[in-house]
Design an enzyme around this catalytic site. Structure first.
Site, PDB file in Angstrom:
ATOM      1  N   TYR A 108      -1.747  -1.052  10.624  1.00  0.00           N
ATOM      2  CA  TYR A 108      -2.036  -1.233   9.194  1.00  0.00           C
ATOM      3  C   TYR A 108      -0.745  -0.815   8.301  1.00  0.00           C
ATOM      4  O   TYR A 108      -0.280  -1.671   7.521  1.00  0.00           O
ATOM      5  CB  TYR A 108      -3.481  -0.867   8.650  1.00  0.00           C
ATOM      6  CG  TYR A 108      -3.549  -0.736   7.154  1.00  0.00           C
ATOM      7  CD1 TYR A 108      -4.003  -2.052   6.509  1.00  0.00           C
ATOM      8  CD2 TYR A 108      -3.230   0.250   6.203  1.00  0.00           C
ATOM      9  CE1 TYR A 108      -3.770  -2.141   5.139  1.00  0.00           C
ATOM     10  CE2 TYR A 108      -3.123  -0.082   4.808  1.00  0.00           C
ATOM     11  CZ  TYR A 108      -3.722  -1.177   4.259  1.00  0.00           C
ATOM     12  OH  TYR A 108      -3.788  -1.125   3.084  1.00  0.00           O
TER      13      TYR A 108
ATOM     14  N   SER B 146       0.908  -1.139   0.008  1.00  0.00           N
ATOM     15  CA  SER B 146      -0.018  -0.024  -0.104  1.00  0.00           C
ATOM     16  C   SER B 146       0.888   1.166  -0.097  1.00  0.00           C
ATOM     17  O   SER B 146       2.084   1.413   0.444  1.00  0.00           O
ATOM     18  CB  SER B 146      -0.864  -0.076   1.220  1.00  0.00           C
ATOM     19  OG  SER B 146      -1.486   1.208   1.309  1.00  0.00           O
TER      20      SER B 146
END
Length: 260
Positions: free
Chosen positions: A152, A139
Site C-alpha cells: 500500500y 496518502s
C-alpha cells in the site's frame, strides 16, 4: 459548469468529493463496483442539487479498466473537466502471509487504473485543446515505506511521485495535477484495511467530508502536493528530518499495534 469523473465514489472520501462537486452545481460521472450505491448517490445529487449524474459500475481491478471507463465516457459523449482518481485499497498484513493475488489487485487498482485514466483523460484534453484538472488521492503513507503496509505505501508513493512529475509535464498544456495526501480518516477504509475499529472510527480522526473539501479546493487552486491536516504536515516534515528508514520503522510499529 464542470463535469467531474470520480472513481471510488460509492463511499468515503470519493462519495464526499462527489457531494461537494455537485453542491457547486457540477455534473458527475461516478465509478465504483456497487451499482446500487452509485444509483443512490445519483438520486441524491440529482434531487438535491439538480445536476446530471452518469453511473458507471466498474471493478477497477479489472485489466484495462481505465480504458473501459473512458470508452464509456466517449460512447455517451460526455465531456470531462476534472478527473478524480480516488478509488484505492489498503490492507494491513505481513507481505508473505497474504495471497499474492491480494497484492496484485492492489497494484492494479492503486497504480494501473490511476495511470490509465490519467493517460486517456490528458490525451483527450490535449487533442481537443482543452484545459482540465486531475486530483489523485495518495496518502501520507507515500512518504515512507511502512511495514505491514508495504505494498500500500509503495503504491501511494507511486501516486505521489507520478502526480508530481505529471504536473510538471502537463503544465504548459493548462492541465493541473494535484496529489492529495490524507492521513488516517474516519471512513470505511479502516475496516477494509483490517484496522481496529476503535482506531479507524475514532472521533479524533478527520471526517471524509473535511478531507474531500480540502482536496477539492487544492485541486481548483492547482497545488501539486496537498497534505491534509497540521498533524500530518508535521509528520511529513518529521519523516524528512528523521529519514525514511527511521520513519518507516516507527510507522510500522504503530500499524502493528492497531492491526486487528
Amino acid at each position: 459548469m464542470s463535469t467531474a469523473l470520480i472513481t471510488g465514489a460509492s463511499s468515503g472520501i470519493g462519495y464526499e468529493l462527489a457531494i461537494y462537486h455537485a453542491s457547486t452545481g457540477g455534473d458527475l460521472v461516478v465509478v465504483a463496483r456497487s451499482e446500487s450505491k452509485l444509483e443512490a448517490l445519483k438520486t441524491l445529487v440529482t434531487t438535491k442539487f439538480h445536476v446530471n449524474c452518469h453511473v458507471i459500475p466498474m471493478d477497477l481491478t479489472t485489466e484495462n479498466a481505465g480504458k473501459i471507463v473512458m470508452d464509456e465516457v466517449h460512447t455517451h459523449q460526455l465531456q470531462i473537466d476534472y478527473l478524480i482518481n480516488n478509488a484505492g485499497v489498503g490492507f494491513t498484513q505481513k507481505f508473505i502471509e497474504e495471497d499474492i493475488t491480494t497484492w496484485q489487485q492492489m497494484i492494479q487498482l492503486n497504480i494501473n487504473a490511476v495511470t490509465d485514466l490519467c493517460y486517456y483523460f490528458a490525451k483527450d484534453l490535449r487533442a481537443n485543446h482543452r484545459t482540465g484538472k486531475i486530483l489523485n488521492v495518495a496518502s501520507t503513507a507515500a512518504f515512507q515505506g511502512i511495514p505491514f503496509l508495504s505494498v500500500y505505501s509503495a503504491t501511494k508513493a507511486y501516486v505521489l511521485t507520478f502526480s508530481e512529475a505529471l504536473a510538471e509535464e502537463l503544465k504548459s498544456s493548462g492541465i493541473t495535477v494535484t496529489a492529495l495526501c490524507p492521513g488516517p480518516t474516519r471512513s470505511n477504509f479502516g475496516a477494509s484495511a483490517n484496522l481496529d475499529e476503535r482506531i479507524s472510527n475514532s472521533r479524533m480522526l478527520p471526517t471524509a467530508s473535511s478531507v474531500a473539501k480540502f482536496g477539492y479546493e487544492k485541486m481548483l487552486a492547482g497545488e501539486v502536493t496537498a497534505v491534509h491536516g497540521l498533524g500530518n504536515k508535521i509528520g511529513v516534515a518529521a519523516t524528512q528530518f528523521a529519514g525514511r528508514k527511521t520513519a518507516g520503522k516507527v510507522a510500522g510499529q504503530l500499524f502493528k499495534m492497531v492491526k486487528k
